[in-house]
Design a protein around this motif. Structure first.
Motif, PDB file in Angstrom:
ATOM      1  N   ARG A  64      36.913  32.966  38.946  1.00  0.00           N
ATOM      2  CA  ARG A  64      38.065  33.752  39.262  1.00  0.00           C
ATOM      3  C   ARG A  64      37.792  35.366  39.151  1.00  0.00           C
ATOM      4  O   ARG A  64      37.585  35.374  38.138  1.00  0.00           O
ATOM      5  CB  ARG A  64      39.572  33.335  39.222  1.00  0.00           C
ATOM      6  N   ARG A  65      37.802  36.092  40.001  1.00  0.00           N
ATOM      7  CA  ARG A  65      37.601  37.531  39.652  1.00  0.00           C
ATOM      8  C   ARG A  65      38.657  37.971  38.882  1.00  0.00           C
ATOM      9  O   ARG A  65      40.067  38.057  39.336  1.00  0.00           O
ATOM     10  CB  ARG A  65      37.561  38.276  41.062  1.00  0.00           C
ATOM     11  N   PRO A  66      38.815  38.956  37.905  1.00  0.00           N
ATOM     12  CA  PRO A  66      39.766  39.397  37.041  1.00  0.00           C
ATOM     13  C   PRO A  66      40.611  40.259  37.993  1.00  0.00           C
ATOM     14  O   PRO A  66      39.990  41.057  38.740  1.00  0.00           O
ATOM     15  CB  PRO A  66      38.971  40.143  35.789  1.00  0.00           C
ATOM     16  N   ARG A  67      41.708  40.448  37.669  1.00  0.00           N
ATOM     17  CA  ARG A  67      42.869  41.034  38.447  1.00  0.00           C
ATOM     18  C   ARG A  67      42.385  42.621  38.141  1.00  0.00           C
ATOM     19  O   ARG A  67      42.654  43.351  39.202  1.00  0.00           O
ATOM     20  CB  ARG A  67      44.036  40.941  37.765  1.00  0.00           C
ATOM     21  N   PHE A  68      41.850  42.985  37.107  1.00  0.00           N
ATOM     22  CA  PHE A  68      41.665  44.349  36.899  1.00  0.00           C
ATOM     23  C   PHE A  68      40.416  44.878  37.808  1.00  0.00           C
ATOM     24  O   PHE A  68      39.964  46.079  37.573  1.00  0.00           O
ATOM     25  CB  PHE A  68      41.680  44.739  35.430  1.00  0.00           C
ATOM     26  N   VAL A  69      39.690  44.047  38.294  1.00  0.00           N
ATOM     27  CA  VAL A  69      38.570  44.302  38.844  1.00  0.00           C
ATOM     28  C   VAL A  69      38.509  44.617  40.593  1.00  0.00           C
ATOM     29  O   VAL A  69      39.438  43.711  41.015  1.00  0.00           O
ATOM     30  CB  VAL A  69      37.301  43.229  38.819  1.00  0.00           C
ATOM     31  N   ARG A  70      37.567  45.746  40.949  1.00  0.00           N
ATOM     32  CA  ARG A  70      37.798  45.783  42.545  1.00  0.00           C
ATOM     33  C   ARG A  70      36.258  45.845  42.707  1.00  0.00           C
ATOM     34  O   ARG A  70      35.513  46.367  42.158  1.00  0.00           O
ATOM     35  CB  ARG A  70      38.335  47.282  42.741  1.00  0.00           C
TER      36      ARG A  70
END
Length: 297
Positions: free
Chosen positions: A250-256
């Motif tokens: 899962r992509r970390p929440r803080f990443v865009r």
């Protein structure tokens, strides 16, 4: 749907040479309230690309264990490997400031061990070293600074100690943990650390630490929009690490993903790496990234 017009995108053509980014210039930038843009970098090609796109600081991170070597963590990275990648980045950059991680096991035993390891990275081209830890690292930070080696500290989620922390969790949520982070930040500032990475720290706490220590530039990753600068792992920012970033599938929440996602979270025209990095720099400068609601805690 938001689309960035390619003709106006920085990164489509080589940027003119800029003055060398020095620690003094970085401090002036922070004093002006202009956020610092940092990305990890591991080779000469990307060093040139990131430099041309206006990135202020290139971090040769021990995250290379994840994104370059395919390891499950950073603990396996050696000093020799860090020196090799630091030298590669040093050859590719023109202006950006270069710092490198002291890897696990090469600085914790004593200040002298840390100095000898830092000297290896400085000879390879680093202009600053980064180390993890709080109060227990005070003597080491002071020892390095007194010998002319600039230091970036790292608090909050410290990947080299992830097993002791129980996994990739936000740090400083309760009163006791927040007080400990404040104390560690003060200790690092008093020891002479020039910068402080705050990873996975609640936005309010990161803001408080930033305001309390204006002479120590805070660099946030999952720490909200009010730190003095931002950093991401390059491969995360380019949408390349769904299964090898160290955070799981899962992509970390803080990443865009700056190649495919506009500032408002909507899909945009797919961008080249150079264009995406230029957008990252512009959005950090304008405090459009990170968004406190979508990327913070």
């Amino acid at each position: 749907m938001s689309v960035h017009p390619s003709a106006n995108l920085p990164g489509n053509s080589p940027a003119p040479a800029r003055p060398a980014v020095t620690l003094h210039r970085l401090r002036e930038q922070v004093a002006r309230g202009e956020p610092l843009a940092m990305l990890t970098c591991y080779d000469a090609t990307y060093a040139a690309l990131l430099d041309a796109a206006g990135v202020d600081l290139l971090l040769v991170g021990d995250s290379l264990g994840n994104v370059i070597q395919g390891q499950s963590g950073t603990q396996s990275v050696t000093l020799e490997q860090m020196a090799y990648h630091t030298a590669c980045v040093a050859r590719g950059r023109r202006s950006a400031f270069l710092l490198a991680d002291l890897p696990f096991g090469c600085y914790e035993a004593s200040p002298q061990q840390a100095f000898e390891s830092a000297a290896v990275l400085m000879r390879a081209g680093a202009q600053m070293v980064k180390l993890e830890g709080g109060g227990e690292m005070v003597a080491t930070v002071r020892f390095l600074v007194d010998r002319g080696i600039p230091v970036c500290a790292h608090l909050g989620l410290t990947p080299q100690r992830v097993h002791a922390l129980g996994g990739f969790r936000v740090q400083g949520r309760d009163d006791a943990a927040a007080a400990a982070l404040r104390a560690d930040a003060t200790a690092m500032a008093d020891a002479g650390a020039a910068m402080l990475v705050l990873e996975l720290v609640p936005t309010a706490l990161a803001t408080e630490i930033t305001q309390a220590h204006p002479a120590m530039a805070t660099i946030g990753i999952g720490a909200g929009p009010h730190t003095a600068g931002q950093v991401l792992v390059l491969h995360d920012a380019l949408g390349l690490t769904s299964d090898v970033s160290g955070h799981g599938a899962r992509r970390p929440r803080f990443v865009r993903d700056f190649t495919r996602e506009a500032a408002d979270g909507q899909p945009c025209a797919t961008l080249s790496p150079g264009q995406a990095v230029a957008i990252y720099v512009a959005d950090v400068r304008a405090r459009r990234f990170p968004d406190a609601q979508r990327h913070g805690f």
